[in-house]
Design a protein around this motif. Structure first.
Motif, PDB file in Angstrom:
ATOM      1  N   ARG A   1       0.841  -1.207   0.000  1.00 44.55           N
ATOM      2  CA  ARG A   1       0.000   0.000   0.000  1.00 44.55           C
ATOM      3  C   ARG A   1       0.873   1.254   0.000  1.00 44.55           C
ATOM      4  NH1 ARG A   1      -5.243  -1.070   1.188  1.00 44.55           N
ATOM      5  NH2 ARG A   1      -5.700  -3.025   2.240  1.00 44.55           N
ATOM      6  N   HIS A   2       2.067   1.145   0.571  1.00 41.12           N
ATOM      7  CA  HIS A   2       2.958   2.289   0.750  1.00 41.12           C
ATOM      8  C   HIS A   2       3.801   2.524  -0.501  1.00 41.12           C
ATOM      9  CE1 HIS A   2       1.697   2.056   4.877  1.00 41.12           C
ATOM     10  NE2 HIS A   2       2.115   0.802   4.925  1.00 41.12           N
ATOM     11  N   HIS A   3       3.638   3.673  -1.105  1.00 43.45           N
ATOM     12  CA  HIS A   3       4.401   4.075  -2.290  1.00 43.45           C
ATOM     13  C   HIS A   3       4.293   3.065  -3.427  1.00 43.45           C
ATOM     14  CE1 HIS A   3       6.003   7.151   0.311  1.00 43.45           C
ATOM     15  NE2 HIS A   3       6.433   6.220   1.140  1.00 43.45           N
ATOM     16  N   ARG A   4       3.275   2.247  -3.390  1.00 37.55           N
ATOM     17  CA  ARG A   4       3.036   1.214  -4.407  1.00 37.55           C
ATOM     18  C   ARG A   4       4.289   0.407  -4.727  1.00 37.55           C
ATOM     19  NH1 ARG A   4      -0.314   5.097  -7.044  1.00 37.55           N
ATOM     20  NH2 ARG A   4      -2.360   4.935  -6.111  1.00 37.55           N
ATOM     21  N   ARG A   5       4.979  -0.006  -3.680  1.00 39.88           N
ATOM     22  CA  ARG A   5       6.154  -0.851  -3.871  1.00 39.88           C
ATOM     23  C   ARG A   5       5.702  -2.259  -4.244  1.00 39.88           C
ATOM     24  NH1 ARG A   5       8.152   1.497   1.230  1.00 39.88           N
ATOM     25  NH2 ARG A   5       9.455   3.245   0.638  1.00 39.88           N
TER      26      ARG A   5
END
Length: 165
Positions: free
Chosen positions: A68-72
């Motif tokens: 979800r975070h920075h679309r990693r």
């Protein structure tokens, strides 16, 4: 011709016909699925993010995690003695496209790769295919069936423990 030889030849002929009929049935199903997918609407980026974000897609020999975070995007694969892992990003578009852009690392090399999948939905049924020449298939039935691919999307990170330090 002996009776035994006659029976063997007839059995082989029947098996050949059954295989041909089975292949024809699969082609018909593929055409029906493709037709249904074309009648469906492309999923939105918002719908795709809801489906994939925070989940791992479990594969036969590995998994990919959609953070979800920075679309990693991270992934691992282990085929025989060959182990590899990937780090990159993922994104979704309002035309139903989900893409993973990552650098895959193996023991001897590293290479960039972008893989994209198309998604269409109608009446709760999601169709998916690889963007580069794949065939449409039902990703999620309505109601969901026990062997739907969507069930391989599991909440959580099933990749981190397989990545190097």
């Amino acid at each position: 011709m002996s009776w035994f030889r006659f029976i063997i030849l007839n059995t082989m002929f029947a098996m050949l016909l059954a295989g041909t009929a089975n292949a024809a049935t699969h082609r018909h199903i593929d055409r029906m699925t493709a037709h249904a997918a074309h009648q469906a609407m492309p999923m939105s980026a918002r719908e795709l993010k809801k489906l994939y974000a925070g989940r791992s897609w479990i594969w036969k020999d590995g998994a990919g995690f959609f953070s979800r975070h920075h679309r990693r995007f991270t992934a691992w694969s282990h085929t025989g003695a060959r182990k590899s892992y990937a780090k990159g990003t993922w994104y979704a578009t309002d035309r139903g496209r989900l893409c993973m852009s990552a650098v895959w690392h193996s023991k001897k090399s590293a290479a960039s790769n972008v893989s994209c999948f198309l998604h269409r939905e109608k009446a709760g049924i999601i169709y998916q295919k690889r963007a580069s020449g794949g065939k449409w298939y039902v990703f999620r039935h309505n109601p969901i069936k026990h062997d739907d691919e969507v069930l391989k999307l599991r909440r959580g990170d099933y990749v981190r423990s397989h990545l190097p330090g």
